[in-house]
Scaffold this motif. Structure first.
Motif: not given
Ligand code: SAM
Length: 281
Positions: A144-157
């Motif tokens: 999932w993280m590999k495919n996440a849009a670049p620069g799209s997230l504020d916090v990853v837990i």
């Protein structure tokens, strides 16, 4: 009470064990990924084990779920897009959604059975799953993280099991590179980082792997967690150069209740014992 009324988890790396007096076994399921067991205890409510490791008790999970979410969320200037990798018991998701500024909270756990068991035996942890901002997914967090849009997230837990089995790949450079890419420039990665008492080398290794992925500032926050080996646990935050001063006024003015987290607890957790701060320097 006889010996059979006690449930123990032996933690080989520390040569220690944790035990709970139990009333009876409530349920068990072997999922494609892990074995999940639920017991009713005499004093700690329900207890969930995954592959024989204590995961959650009704009595003490608040310590972990509050410290896995609020320090990072009050350190970020304005967290809107949050992703939880793992967290299948849904307790961390519930805490994240207490922050009114959060617009979207995705929970991506590889094992749907963990959430199904949590819904039955820890319904209080799942009370926010219906929040319109919540999205509960069942997928490998690595993919999932590999495919996440670049620069799209504020916090990853990263609320994962220990670095074995399906969670092993959540503690290495490749995964942290995916997190680095998915996070905005002022983003924060926070990961459960095991016991500072007996797994300090693992914390050092995690921070080194995060550094290889591009993160340059780190903060490890210890906190009590009786149902985990040694009873003393931690989370580690990583950023792209920013510091870890948190929105103390906002934390003090928060309009939701917590049982462990407070601005003072947050400040206190930033003062590491010498043996920990020296090892992590
Ligand atoms: N509080 C616990 C701890 O510190 O050990 C973690 C709780 S939570 C139940 C751990 C979750 O990580 C489990 O539900 C497990 O299915 C999930 N998990 C393990 N590997 C994963 C992966 N690669 N992707 C997504 N979730 C994963």
């Amino acid at each position: 009470m006889t010996a059979s009324d006690w449930l123990h988890e032996n933690f080989d790396p520390a040569g220690s064990s944790i035990g709970f007096r139990i009333k009876r076994k409530l349920d068990e399921v072997q999922s494609p990924f892990q074995k999940i067991e639920i017991y009713a205890s005499t004093d700690w409510g329900n207890v969930m084990l995954i592959d024989g490791a204590m995961m959650v008790t009704t009595r003490d999970n608040f310590l972990y779920h509050e410290m896995m979410s609020h320090p990072a969320l009050f350190t970020h200037p304005d967290p809107k897009n949050v992703v939880i990798i793992g967290g299948g018991d849904c307790g961390t998701l519930r805490e994240v959604l207490r922050h009114p500024g959060v617009a979207k909270a995705v929970q991506c756990d590889i094992d749907e059975q963990v959430t199904r068991m949590a819904e039955k035996y820890f319904p209080e942890l799942c009370e926010s799953n219906g929040d319109p901002r919540a999205e509960v997914l069942f997928d490998d967090g690595i993919a999932w993280m590999k495919n996440a849009a670049p620069g799209s997230l504020d916090v990853v837990i990263v609320d994962s099991t220990d670095p074995v089995g399906p969670a092993e790949g959540l503690f290495n450079k490749a995964f942290f590179e995916s997190c680095f890419r998915a996070l905005k420039d002022d983003g924060i990665l926070v990961q459960q980082s095991e016991s500072p008492l007996v797994l300090l080398d693992l914390i050092k290794e995690m921070r080194a792997e995060m550094g290889k992925a591009g993160f340059t500032t780190f903060q490890t926050l210890p906190f009590p967690q009786p149902c985990y080996p040694t009873g003393w646990w931690s989370c580690t935050l990583a950023r792209k150069g920013q510091g870890f001063d948190f929105r103390e006024a906002d934390a003090r003015a928060k309009d939701f209740a917590t049982k462990y987290y407070s601005a003072d607890i947050h400040k206190g957790a930033q003062s590491l014992p010498p043996f920990v701060s020296e090892a992590l320097a």
